[in-house]
Design a protein around this motif. Structure first.
Motif, PDB file in Angstrom:
ATOM      1  N   LEU A  19       0.832  -1.202   0.000  1.00 44.85           N
ATOM      2  CA  LEU A  19       0.000   0.000   0.000  1.00 44.85           C
ATOM      3  C   LEU A  19       0.863   1.246   0.000  1.00 44.85           C
ATOM      4  CD1 LEU A  19      -2.396  -1.181   2.854  1.00 44.85           C
ATOM      5  CD2 LEU A  19      -2.919  -1.198   0.424  1.00 44.85           C
ATOM      6  N   LYS A  32      -3.961  12.963   7.789  1.00 41.84           N
ATOM      7  CA  LYS A  32      -4.923  12.145   7.062  1.00 41.84           C
ATOM      8  C   LYS A  32      -4.198  11.409   5.942  1.00 41.84           C
ATOM      9  CE  LYS A  32      -9.109  12.845   4.263  1.00 41.84           C
ATOM     10  NZ  LYS A  32     -10.072  13.890   3.829  1.00 41.84           N
ATOM     11  N   LEU A  33      -4.013  10.121   6.091  1.00 41.72           N
ATOM     12  CA  LEU A  33      -3.346   9.324   5.075  1.00 41.72           C
ATOM     13  C   LEU A  33      -4.353   8.852   4.032  1.00 41.72           C
ATOM     14  CD1 LEU A  33      -0.808   6.964   6.896  1.00 41.72           C
ATOM     15  CD2 LEU A  33      -0.290   8.886   5.377  1.00 41.72           C
ATOM     16  N   ILE A  34      -4.033   9.098   2.779  1.00 37.17           N
ATOM     17  CA  ILE A  34      -4.830   8.570   1.677  1.00 37.17           C
ATOM     18  C   ILE A  34      -4.069   7.388   1.098  1.00 37.17           C
ATOM     19  CG2 ILE A  34      -5.917   9.048  -0.541  1.00 37.17           C
ATOM     20  CD1 ILE A  34      -7.111  10.588   1.831  1.00 37.17           C
ATOM     21  N   PHE A  35      -4.715   6.256   1.060  1.00 39.38           N
ATOM     22  CA  PHE A  35      -4.087   5.037   0.586  1.00 39.38           C
ATOM     23  C   PHE A  35      -4.497   4.733  -0.854  1.00 39.38           C
ATOM     24  CE2 PHE A  35      -2.065   2.941   4.187  1.00 39.38           C
ATOM     25  CZ  PHE A  35      -2.542   3.684   5.249  1.00 39.38           C
ATOM     26  N   GLY A  36      -3.546   4.188  -1.604  1.00 37.29           N
ATOM     27  CA  GLY A  36      -3.893   3.606  -2.879  1.00 37.29           C
ATOM     28  C   GLY A  36      -4.605   2.279  -2.654  1.00 37.29           C
ATOM     29  N   GLN A  37      -5.105   1.708  -3.734  1.00 38.36           N
ATOM     30  CA  GLN A  37      -5.827   0.446  -3.643  1.00 38.36           C
ATOM     31  C   GLN A  37      -4.922  -0.716  -3.265  1.00 38.36           C
ATOM     32  OE1 GLN A  37      -9.136   1.079  -3.216  1.00 38.36           O
ATOM     33  NE2 GLN A  37      -9.561  -0.622  -4.583  1.00 38.36           N
ATOM     34  N   TYR A  85      -9.239   4.049  10.569  1.00 39.46           N
ATOM     35  CA  TYR A  85      -9.425   3.741   9.149  1.00 39.46           C
ATOM     36  C   TYR A  85     -10.363   2.548   9.037  1.00 39.46           C
ATOM     37  CZ  TYR A  85      -5.261   6.608   8.327  1.00 39.46           C
ATOM     38  OH  TYR A  85      -4.354   7.648   8.282  1.00 39.46           O
ATOM     39  N   GLN A 134     -11.561  -0.639   6.381  1.00 34.22           N
ATOM     40  CA  GLN A 134     -11.243  -1.405   5.182  1.00 34.22           C
ATOM     41  C   GLN A 134     -12.404  -2.351   4.907  1.00 34.22           C
ATOM     42  OE1 GLN A 134      -7.637  -3.883   5.244  1.00 34.22           O
ATOM     43  NE2 GLN A 134      -7.194  -3.204   3.159  1.00 34.22           N
ATOM     44  N   GLU A 194     -11.555  -3.937  -0.557  1.00 35.91           N
ATOM     45  CA  GLU A 194     -11.329  -2.525  -0.854  1.00 35.91           C
ATOM     46  C   GLU A 194     -10.131  -2.002  -0.081  1.00 35.91           C
ATOM     47  OE1 GLU A 194     -16.005  -1.295  -1.636  1.00 35.91           O
ATOM     48  OE2 GLU A 194     -14.648   0.069  -0.610  1.00 35.91           O
ATOM     49  N   GLY A 195      -9.740  -0.793  -0.420  1.00 36.66           N
ATOM     50  CA  GLY A 195      -8.594  -0.189   0.244  1.00 36.66           C
ATOM     51  C   GLY A 195      -8.949   0.428   1.577  1.00 36.66           C
ATOM     52  N   LEU A 196      -7.916   0.906   2.251  1.00 38.74           N
ATOM     53  CA  LEU A 196      -8.089   1.580   3.528  1.00 38.74           C
ATOM     54  C   LEU A 196      -8.616   2.988   3.313  1.00 38.74           C
ATOM     55  CD1 LEU A 196      -4.811   0.470   5.233  1.00 38.74           C
ATOM     56  CD2 LEU A 196      -7.024   0.363   6.337  1.00 38.74           C
ATOM     57  N   PHE A 223      -9.630   6.597   5.281  1.00 37.14           N
ATOM     58  CA  PHE A 223      -9.530   7.422   6.479  1.00 37.14           C
ATOM     59  C   PHE A 223     -10.922   7.733   7.023  1.00 37.14           C
ATOM     60  CE2 PHE A 223      -8.025  10.720   9.256  1.00 37.14           C
ATOM     61  CZ  PHE A 223      -8.970  11.726   9.186  1.00 37.14           C
ATOM     62  N   PHE A 279      -9.285  -0.270  11.545  1.00 39.27           N
ATOM     63  CA  PHE A 279      -7.919  -0.164  12.042  1.00 39.27           C
ATOM     64  C   PHE A 279      -7.706   1.174  12.734  1.00 39.27           C
ATOM     65  CE2 PHE A 279      -6.152  -3.965  10.333  1.00 39.27           C
ATOM     66  CZ  PHE A 279      -6.808  -4.202   9.135  1.00 39.27           C
TER      67      PHE A 279
END
Lengths: 112, 116
Positions: free
Chosen positions: A88, A99-104, B35, B37, B41-43, B45, B91
Motif C-alpha cells: 500500500l 490524514k493518510l490517503i491510501f492507494g488500492q 481507518y 477497510q 477494498e482499500g483503507l 480514512f 484499524f
C-alpha cells in the motif's frame, strides 16, 4: 483522477527477482510518502517512508521518489515468497496533515 | 514497548445493535487515527483525534458513527444501529506528533466487525 493510484496487480515475479511497485499521486504539494505491507487478514505494517527526491534504501527495499513526475516506487530486491502480500502506498492529503490517503494496493506474488 | 492495541479483535453484532471499538495508542503517542477497510477494498480514512479533540472527521459517515479520545483511557469508535454494510475491518493507528505530516503512523491489529 484518484488521489493516490496503484496498479492492483497481481504482480507475479520469480523468487530472487526484483519486484517493482509503482504509485502516482495527485497533489503536487505532497511532501511525504509511505509504503505499507499488508498480509491477508492482517494489519498494515510500515516498510518505508521517503521525503526527498531520489532513492532511499533499507535492506532489500528501495523507495524512489520523483516529485516532478508525481510518482513514488518501491523496489524489492531478491524477492522471497514471504514478500507475497499487498503493498500500500500512502500519502498525507492534504499535505502536512495526519490524514493518510491510501492507494488500492498492489498484490505481489513471489513464486518459488 | 507495546504497540497499538485494539479490542475486541472480532466483534459480531446483529442489525440495529451498537458496536464499540477501542484503541490504545503506542506509549508516548498522542495522535490517533481510525481507518476502515471494506472487503476487497482499500483503507479509507475516517477520523483523526488528539486527546479530547477531534481534529479531522471528514471521513466519518454523517450518521450513526462517532469517535472520542478522552483524557484518560482508550480512543473509542462507536457505531450505533449497525447495518450489514458496516461489516469491515476497522484499524486504529497512532503517531507521536505531527510535524508537517511527516510522522509515521503505526497500525494496530484491527477489529473485524461482522453484522448479521
Amino acid at each position: 483522477q484518484k488521489e493516490v493510484e496503484q496498479n492492483s496487480g497481481p504482480l507475479s515475479v520469480p523468487e530472487g527477482a526484483i519486484a517493482s511497485l509503482n504509485c502516482t499521486y495527485s497533489d503536487r504539494g505532497s511532501q511525504s510518502f509511505f509504503w505499507y505491507r499488508q498480509y491477508s487478514g492482517k494489519s498494515p505494517e510500515l516498510i518505508m517512508f521517503i521525503y526527498s527526491n531520489g532513492d532511499k534504501e533499507d535492506g532489500r527495499f528501495t523507495a524512489q521518489l520523483n516529485k516532478a513526475s508525481q510518482y513514488v516506487s518501491l523496489l524489492i530486491r531478491d524477492s522471497q515468497p514471504s514478500d507475497s502480500a499487498t503493498y500500500l502506498c500512502a500519502v498525507p492529503l492534504p499535505s502536512n496533515t495526519g490524514k493518510l490517503i491510501f492507494g488500492q494496493g498492489t498484490t505481489l506474488q513471489v513464486k518459488p | 514497548n507495546a504497540g497499538v492495541m485494539q479490542n475486541p479483535r472480532h466483534l459480531v453484532r446483529r442489525r440495529g445493535q451498537e458496536a464499540r471499538l477501542r484503541c490504545s495508542p503506542m506509549k508516548g503517542h498522542s495522535h490517533v487515527y481510525w481507518y476502515r477497510q471494506l472487503p476487497e477494498e482499500g483503507l479509507k480514512f475516517m477520523v483523526y483525534l488528539q486527546k479530547e479533540n477531534i481534529i479531522d472527521e471528514s471521513g466519518m459517515p454523517k450518521e450513526r458513527f462517532s469517535a472520542e479520545f478522552p483524557k484518560e483511557g482508550p480512543s473509542i469508535l462507536r457505531i450505533q444501529q449497525v447495518v450489514r454494510g458496516d461489516s469491515a475491518a476497522y484499524f486504529c493507528a497512532s503517531s507521536p506528533r505531527l510535524a508537517g505530516g511527516q510522522e509515521t503512523q503505526y497500525f494496530g491489529p484491527g477489529t473485524r466487525l461482522l453484522v448479521l
